[in-house]
Design an enzyme around this catalytic site. Structure first.
Site, short mmCIF file in Angstrom:
data_model
loop_
_atom_site.label_atom_id
_atom_site.label_comp_id
_atom_site.label_asym_id
_atom_site.label_seq_id
_atom_site.Cartn_x
_atom_site.Cartn_y
_atom_site.Cartn_z
N THR A 45 -21.39 22.24 -3.80
CA THR A 45 -21.42 22.63 -2.41
C THR A 45 -22.51 21.90 -1.62
OG1 THR A 45 -20.63 24.78 -3.12
CG2 THR A 45 -21.61 24.68 -0.95
N SER A 49 -18.19 16.14 1.59
CA SER A 49 -17.88 15.56 2.89
C SER A 49 -17.97 16.59 4.02
CB SER A 49 -16.48 14.96 2.90
OG SER A 49 -16.20 14.31 1.69
N ILE A 51 -15.82 18.61 5.17
CA ILE A 51 -14.64 18.63 6.03
C ILE A 51 -13.90 19.95 5.82
CG2 ILE A 51 -12.48 17.44 6.66
CD1 ILE A 51 -14.92 15.57 6.76
N HIS A 53 -10.57 21.00 5.80
CA HIS A 53 -9.27 20.34 5.77
C HIS A 53 -8.19 21.21 6.38
CE1 HIS A 53 -10.55 16.98 3.30
NE2 HIS A 53 -11.20 17.82 2.50
N LYS A 254 -9.51 11.73 -2.07
CA LYS A 254 -8.98 11.47 -0.74
C LYS A 254 -9.41 10.11 -0.19
CE LYS A 254 -8.21 16.29 0.48
NZ LYS A 254 -8.76 16.99 -0.70
N ILE A 340 -12.62 24.56 -8.91
CA ILE A 340 -12.62 24.61 -7.44
C ILE A 340 -13.01 23.24 -6.91
CG2 ILE A 340 -13.41 25.88 -5.41
CD1 ILE A 340 -11.85 27.60 -7.41
N CYS A 404 -40.90 19.78 13.63
CA CYS A 404 -40.18 18.55 13.27
C CYS A 404 -39.83 17.84 14.56
CB CYS A 404 -38.92 18.90 12.49
SG CYS A 404 -37.74 17.53 12.36
C1 LIG Z 1 -17.78 14.35 -3.36
C2 LIG Z 1 -17.12 15.63 -2.95
C3 LIG Z 1 -16.52 15.76 -1.68
C4 LIG Z 1 -15.91 16.94 -1.30
N1 LIG Z 1 -15.44 17.08 -0.04
C5 LIG Z 1 -14.91 18.27 0.37
C6 LIG Z 1 -14.49 18.46 1.70
O1 LIG Z 1 -14.70 17.61 2.56
N2 LIG Z 1 -13.88 19.63 2.04
C7 LIG Z 1 -13.66 20.61 1.13
O2 LIG Z 1 -13.07 21.61 1.49
N3 LIG Z 1 -14.11 20.48 -0.13
C8 LIG Z 1 -14.72 19.34 -0.53
N4 LIG Z 1 -15.19 19.19 -1.81
C9 LIG Z 1 -15.03 20.29 -2.72
C10 LIG Z 1 -16.11 21.34 -2.58
O3 LIG Z 1 -17.37 20.76 -2.44
C11 LIG Z 1 -16.11 22.20 -3.83
O4 LIG Z 1 -14.80 22.63 -4.05
C12 LIG Z 1 -16.97 23.44 -3.68
O5 LIG Z 1 -18.25 23.12 -3.22
C13 LIG Z 1 -17.06 24.15 -5.01
O6 LIG Z 1 -17.90 25.25 -4.84
P1 LIG Z 1 -18.24 26.19 -6.05
O7 LIG Z 1 -19.04 27.30 -5.48
O8 LIG Z 1 -17.02 26.53 -6.77
O9 LIG Z 1 -19.12 25.30 -7.02
P2 LIG Z 1 -20.64 24.87 -6.90
O10 LIG Z 1 -21.03 24.61 -5.52
O11 LIG Z 1 -20.86 23.81 -7.90
O12 LIG Z 1 -21.42 26.18 -7.33
C14 LIG Z 1 -21.61 26.56 -8.64
C15 LIG Z 1 -22.96 27.21 -8.74
O13 LIG Z 1 -23.13 27.79 -10.01
C16 LIG Z 1 -24.44 27.61 -10.44
N5 LIG Z 1 -24.47 27.72 -11.89
C17 LIG Z 1 -23.91 26.86 -12.78
N6 LIG Z 1 -24.17 27.27 -14.04
C18 LIG Z 1 -24.88 28.41 -13.95
C19 LIG Z 1 -25.44 29.29 -14.90
N7 LIG Z 1 -25.32 29.06 -16.21
N8 LIG Z 1 -26.13 30.35 -14.47
C20 LIG Z 1 -26.28 30.59 -13.13
N9 LIG Z 1 -25.77 29.78 -12.19
C21 LIG Z 1 -25.08 28.70 -12.58
C22 LIG Z 1 -24.78 26.24 -9.93
O14 LIG Z 1 -26.15 26.01 -9.85
C23 LIG Z 1 -24.10 26.23 -8.58
O15 LIG Z 1 -24.93 26.66 -7.54
C24 LIG Z 1 -15.84 18.01 -2.20
C25 LIG Z 1 -16.45 17.88 -3.44
C26 LIG Z 1 -17.15 16.73 -3.78
C27 LIG Z 1 -17.93 16.68 -5.02
#
Ligand SMILES: Cc1cc2nc3c(=O)[nH]c(=O)nc-3n(C[C@H](O)[C@H](O)[C@H](O)COP(=O)(O)OP(=O)(O)OC[C@H]3O[C@@H](n4cnc5c(N)ncnc54)[C@H](O)[C@@H]3O)c2cc1C
Ligand SMILES: Cc1cc2nc3c(=O)[nH]c(=O)nc-3n(C[C@H](O)[C@H](O)[C@H](O)COP(=O)(O)OP(=O)(O)OC[C@H]3O[C@@H](n4cnc5c(N)ncnc54)[C@H](O)[C@@H]3O)c2cc1C
Lengths: 480, 327
Positions: A45, A49, A51, A53, A254, A340, A404
Site C-alpha cells: 500500500t 500508482s 490510481i 481504477h 498494466k 490482493i 516545511c
Molecule cells: C507497483 C504496484 C502498483 C499498484 N498500483 C495500483 C493502483 O494504481 N491502483 C490499485 O487499485 N491498486 C494498485 N496496486 C495494488 C495495491 O497496492 C495492493 O493491492 C494493495 O496495496 C494491497 O494491500 P494489502 O493491505 O492487501 O497489502 P499490504 O499493503 O502489503 O499490507 C499488508 C500488511 O501486513 C503487514 N504484515 C505482513 N506480515 C505481517 C505479520 N507477520 N505480522 C503483522 N503484520 C504483518 C505488512 O507490514 C503490511 O503492512 C499496485 C501494487 C503495486 C505493487
C-alpha cells in the site's frame, strides 16, 4: 497466558486490513488491527500508482471485477466525508498500434460487462485534444471517466483512524510469528513474545499472507513478490498530462503509466520484475531506464532530469488470478484476504464490506453501534483561503508557523498528524500524512524541526526519533 | 492585515541584512526584513567554523560572529524585522503574502522588493542513486545543522559524497565529534572545494579524497549499512569492475546548491537556466522592475564576503530605484 481478548484480530494494516477494521468498527464486536511495522500502509500500500481504477480491466465474473467497480463507487462516495485526497481525473488507455486498438475495444467490452459507467472510445483527434503532449503515434484511446488518483497513504490512514476512533485497537510493532490455541481463542504470538487472543483471525498480511496462513496449517496459496519502480517529477511538470495515461495491459501488469498524482506531481512507472526478497524495495538503474523508456512511448517529452525522487513497491501476486477472500479450508479460525494485487487499493473499501458479508453468511451475528462516526477533518493549511488561515491561526497559533517551506506545512498540522487516531510515530509517518519533507528539498530544511516536534509530542529523546520505526534511528546520539 | 514598506527584504541571512542596511544608508526610511527562522543570520548560524570575513573585515570570524556583526548594525537602525514569518507568495506588483503565529496572514505592499532567500541543497532524489531508502542519508547542510545546532550526531561511520566546501567542512566536523569519516568521493577529476578546506579539513585529519569516483548504490534496510562506490569514465559513467563496497552507517551528500527561487517564479521573474537564479541586467534588478535579488538566491557563492559585497550593491540599486520614482 493473559492476553488481551478480541473477537477479531486483523493481521496487516495495509489498505485491506484498514478497511476491514473500518467495517468491523461499525459493530460492537471487539477488534484489533495488528501491524508488524511502526505505522499503517508500510507494505504494498505504501508504494503503488495510487490510481482508483474504473474497473474495465479485470475479467468479468471475478471477485476482482466486482470489488473493483464497487470500490471505485465507495471511494467517490466516501472521500469527502473521510477527507481522503482524491481527484476524479479520468484515465486513458492509449492505442499506439493496430493491435492496441483491438485491445482497447476489448477493454471497453469488458468494462460494460463489469458495469463500469462513463466509458468511451476516443479518436486520435479527440485524444490529442485532451492530452496534447501524447505521442503523435497515438491512434485513439479508451476514456474512463470514473477513474481517478488518490493518496494511497490516506486511503489507509483514514479508515485506520476512523476504526481507532470507533474502538478498534491498533497494535503496532507486532510481527505475528506463531500461533497457539486456548479456550476457543487463537493466541497470536509476536516475534518478541507479546500475545493477543482472538476468536477469528483475518489474514490481510499482503505479500506475507502465505506465511500467516502456513502458521494455521493452510498452504493453499503462495505469494510471489513482483517489484515495480517509479519516479516522481517536480511539480513544474504538472501539466505534462491531465489524465492517467495507460498503455494497453501487458503480461505482467498494466504497463508503464504516466499520470498526475493527487498532489499535482507527475508519476512515471511501474516496471515489473519478479524478485526473491519480499522486502527488497531497492530502486535500480535498469529499472529507472525501463520506466522512462516505456513512458516516452506515450509521452515523448518526459525526462529523467525532472525527477525529484524514485521508489519501488512490491506487488503481492497470489498466482490465482483473483482475490482470495474467505474462511480457510484448513482452519476455521482463519479468514484469508490474500492475493490482493492491483486493483487492490481501489477495491479495499469493497473488500471491507465483502468480508462482513461473508462473516454474516457463515453465521456470525453482528450488532451495530449507534455512535459510529466516520467524519474526518484534516486541516491542510496550504489549501485554505486567507480568511480561513487566519481563523485557524487565531484558534491555534501553531498553524501560523510554517515548518516545511517547500510544501507549506505548519507546525499545527504536524502536531495534528501525531495526535490523531492511527497517528504518526516517526519521520516518514509525518511526511506521508502532511507532506512535510516531500518537496524539493526532501526534508533538508524541515527534517530537524520535525524531529524536534516528534520528540516533544511522543516524549522521547531526539536521538530516539526514527525514520520509520525499528532500527531506523535518525541520529546516533547526542553530541557531548 | 496590510503593511506598507518602502523596501521589503525577503530573507534575513547575510545577503538580506547587508542589502537592508545599505538601503537605510541611502536614505530609505521604511524598511522591513522578513525571515522564516526564529533568528536572523541565515545559514551562517550553523557555520560555527572560522574563515568568514577575511575580505570584508580583514579578520577571521566564525559564521555566527560574522552574522552577528550585521545583526548588530541592523539593530542600530530603525529597520523593522519580522522573524518566524514565512513568505508564502510574491506578485509582480510587489505584494507579499506572509504568515506568522501572531498576525496570521499579512499582505505587505512594497515600493521595492529585495529577494534574499538563499539556496537549498541538491538531494539524493536528484542524484538518483539507486538502492534502498534507509535512515542515515543527509545533505551535508542538514547534518551540519544537526551537529552544530541540535547537538545530535548523525552516525559513527560516515561516507561523504561530493567534495564541495560544505562536504569538506563536515568531514572535519564529523571527525572532531567522533565519527570515522571513511572517505570523500568526488565524481569529477578535481574537488569543487577551496584548496584551504582540502588541506585543513581532509589532509590534516588523514581523510582520503577519492576523485573520479561516485556512489552507485545505497545498502541497508533500517539504517544505511554501506554504499557501493565505483570509478567513473570521462562521461561520468561508472566503470564496470571498479565497484567497491564501503561499510558505513551515514552518507552525507555535498553535491551542490540550488538558488531557492519558487517565490521569484511566482512573480513571473525570468530565471537563468544555468545559474538557476534570476536573470539580472544591472544593479541586481530582476526582469520584473522594482524587484532585486542578491546572495545565494541570485547565484551560489563560495564566500560570504562576496555575498555581502554584491548585496550592498543590490541594496543601493533598490534605493536608487525608489528615489528615481519619487522625484
Ligand atoms: C507497483 C504496484 C502498483 C499498484 N498500483 C495500483 C493502483 O494504481 N491502483 C490499485 O487499485 N491498486 C494498485 N496496486 C495494488 C495495491 O497496492 C495492493 O493491492 C494493495 O496495496 C494491497 O494491500 P494489502 O493491505 O492487501 O497489502 P499490504 O499493503 O502489503 O499490507 C499488508 C500488511 O501486513 C503487514 N504484515 C505482513 N506480515 C505481517 C505479520 N507477520 N505480522 C503483522 N503484520 C504483518 C505488512 O507490514 C503490511 O503492512 C499496485 C501494487 C503495486 C505493487
Ligand atoms: C549549508 C551551507 C554552508 C555554507 N558554509 C559556508 C562557509 O563555511 N563559508 C562561506 O564563506 N560560505 C558558506 N556558505 C555559503 C553561503 O552561500 C553564504 O555564506 C551565505 O550564507 C549566503 O547568504 P544568503 O543571505 O544569500 O543566504 P542564507 O544565509 O541562506 O539566508 C537566506 C535566508 O532567507 C530565509 N528565507 C528563505 N525563504 C524564505 C521565505 N519564503 N520567507 C522568509 N524567509 C525566507 C532563510 O530562512 C534564510 O535565513 C554555505 C552555504 C550553505 C548552504
Amino acid at each position: 497466558m493473559n492476553s488481551q481478548k478480541y473477537d477479531f484480530a486483523v493481521v496487516g494494516a495495509g489498505v485491506s486490513g484498514a478497511w476491514i477494521a473500518y467495517e468491523l468498527s461499525k459493530y460492537t464486536a471487539k477488534t484489533c488491527l495488528i501491524e508488524k511495522e511502526n505505522d499503517v500502509a508500510m507494505g504494498a500500500t505504501k508504494a503503488n500508482s495510487a490510481i482508483i481504477h474504473a474497473g474495465y480491466d479485470p475479467v468479468p465474473g471475478t471477485l476482482m471485477a466486482k470489488l473493483n467497480v464497487r470500490g471505485n463507487e465507495l471511494v467517490r462516495e466516501l472521500h469527502e466525508k473521510m477527507d481522503i485526497p482524491f481527484r476524479q481525473i479520468g484515465s486513458l488507455v492509449i492505442a499506439l498500434s493496430e493491435d492496441d486498438e483491438a485491445k482497447i475495444r476489448e477493454l471497453y467490452e469488458r468494462g460494460l460487462k463489469n458495469g463500469v459507467k462513463g466509458l468511451k472510445i476516443l479518436t486520435k483527434e479527440e485524444t490529442l485534444a485532451l492530452e496534447p503532449n501524447l505521442s503523435d503515434e497515438v491512434r485513439g484511446a479508451l476514456l474512463a471517466e470514473t477513474a481517478g488518483v488518490c493518496s494511497s497513504f490516506e486511503m489507509s490512514v483514514a479508515p485506520a483512524e476512523v476504526a481507532e476512533n470507533n474502538g478498534v485497537d491498533l497494535i503496532r510493532n507486532f510481527k505475528v510469528e506463531n500461533v497457539s490455541y486456548e479456550d476457543g481463542y487463537t493466541i497470536l504470538v509476536s516475534s518478541d513474545g507479546k500475545t493477543v487472543a482472538a476468536r477469528t483471525v483475518i489474514n490481510a498480511a499482503g505479500v506475507h499472507a502465505d506465511e500467516i496462513a502456513a502458521l494455521f496449517g493452510d498452504d493453499s496459496f503462495t505469494m510471489t513478490p513482483r517489484r515495480g519502480e517509479y519516479s516522481i517529477l517536480d511539480n513544474s511538470c504538472k501539466d505534462l498530462v491531465r489524465h492517467v495515461i495507460f498503455q494497453p495491459p501487458v503480461k505482467y501488469g498494466k504497463g508503464i503509466l504516466v499520470s498526475q498524482t493527487v498532489d499535482g506531481n507527475i508519476i512515471v512507472g511501474p516496471t515489473a520484475e519478479n524478485i526473491d526478497d519480499k522486502e527488497d524495495k531497492s530502486t535500480t538503474t535498469e529499472g529507472q531506464k525501463t520506466a522512462f523508456d516505456g513512458a516516452r512511448r506515450s509521452v515523448p517529452s518526459v525526462s529523467e532530469r525532472d525527477v525529484i525522487t524514485s521508489f519501488s513497491g512490491i506487488r503481492p501476486i497470489g498466482g490465482k488470478g483473483d482475490f482470495i477472500i474467505g474462511f480457510s479450508d484448513a482452519n476455521k479460525a482463519l479468514f484469508n484476504v490474500a492475493g490482493i494485487e492491483s486493483p487492490g487499493l481501489t477495491a479495499a473499501p469493497a473488500i471491507g464490506e465483502y468480508v462482513i458479508e461473508k462473516l454474516i453468511e457463515s453465521g456470525h451475528k453482528f450488532v451495530k453501534k449507534d455512535d459510529f462516526d466516520n467524519t474526518r477533518i484534516v486541516v491542510r493549511f496550504k489549501d485554505l483561503s486567507d480568511e480561513e488561515k487566519n481563523r485557524k491561526i487565531a484558534e491555534n497559533p501553531l498553524y501560523g508557523r510554517v515548518i516545511c517551506r517547500c510544501e507549506t506545512v505548519t507546525e499545527g498540522e504536524i502536531v495534528d498528524s501525531i495526535r490523531r487516531g492511527a497517528g504518526a510515530r516517526d519521520m516518514d509517518g509525518v511526511k506521508r500524512r502532511v507532506r512535510a519533507g516531500m518537496g524539493r528539498c526532501q526534508g533538508g530544511f524541515c527534517g530537524p524541526r520535525v524531529m524536534e516536534i516528534l520528540s516533544r509530542e511522543l516524549d522521547i529523546p531526539m536521538s530516539e526519533v526514527t525514520k520509520f520505526g525499528g532500527g531506523s534511528r535518525m541520529t546516533e546520539k547526542e553530541t557531548l | 492585515m496590510i503593511i506598507n514598506a518602502d523596501v521589503a527584504v525577503i530573507g534575513g541571512g547575510p545577503a538580506g541584512l547587508a542589502a537592508a542596511i545599505e538601503c537605510r544608508k541611502n536614505g530609505i526610511e521604511n524598511i522591513l526584513v522578513i525571515e522564516r527562522d526564529r533568528q536572523l543570520g541565515g545559514i551562517l548560524n550553523q557555520c560555527i567554523h572560522p574563515g568568514f570575513g577575511l575580505h570584508v573585515f580583514g579578520e577571521e570570524l566564525t559564521g555566527p560572529e560574522y552574522a552577528q556583526r550585521y545583526i548588530n548594525m541592523l539593530a542600530e537602525t530603525d529597520i523593522k524585522t519580522m522573524t518566524d514569518t514565512m513568505v508564502l507568495s510574491l506578485s509582480s506588483d510587489r505584494v507579499i503574502r506572509a504568515v506568522n503565529a501572531q498576525t496570521g496572514v499579512a499582505e505587505i505592499h512594497a515600493g521595492a522588493v529585495i529577494l534574499a532567500m538563499g539556496c537549498r541543497e541538491r538531494t539524493r532524489g536528484m542524484l538518483r542513486i539507486p538502492g534502498t531508502r534507509p535512515a542515515g542519508i543527509y545533505t551535508a547542510g542538514t547534518a551540519q545543522r544537526l551537529v552544530n545546532i541540535e547537538g545530535l550526531m548523525p552516525g559513527k561511520n560516515t561516507v561523504i559524497l561530493g567534495s564541495g566546501d560544505i562536504g569538506l567542512i563536515m568531514a572535519r566536523r564529523m571527525t572532531l565529534e567522533g565519527s570515522k569519516v571513511k572517505g570523500v568521493y568526488e565524481i569529477m577529476p578535481k574537488s569543487g572545494g577551496l584548496k584551504r578546506n582540502i588541506v585543513q579539513c581532509l589532509n590534516d585529519f588523514g581523510i582520503p579524497l577519492h576523485l573520479s569516483k561516485t556512489a552507485i548504490e545505497i545498502h541497508g534496510k533500517e539504517r544505511v549499512e554501506g554504499v557501493t562506490v565505483a570509478s567513473v569514465d570521462e562521461n561520468l559513467s561508472p566503470i564496470k569492475g571498479t565497484e567497491e563496497y564501503v561499510e558505513c552507517d551515514t552518507l552525507l551528500l555535498s553535491v551542490g546548491l540550488i538558488p531557492e527561487n519558487e517565490l521569484s517564479r511566482g512573480a513571473g521573474i525570468a530565471i537563468d537556466p544555468k545559474t538557476k537564479g534570476p536573470v539580472c541586467e544591472k544593479g541586481f534588478e530582476t526582469s520584473v522592475p522594482g524587484i532585486f535579488a542578491c546572495g545565494n538566491v541570485y547565484k551560489v557563492y563560495d564566500l560570504v564576503d562576496n555575498v555581502t559585497k554584491d548585496s550592498v550593491l543590490a541594496g543601493r540599486s533598490a534605493a536608487e530605484y525608489l528615489k528615481s520614482r519619487s522625484f
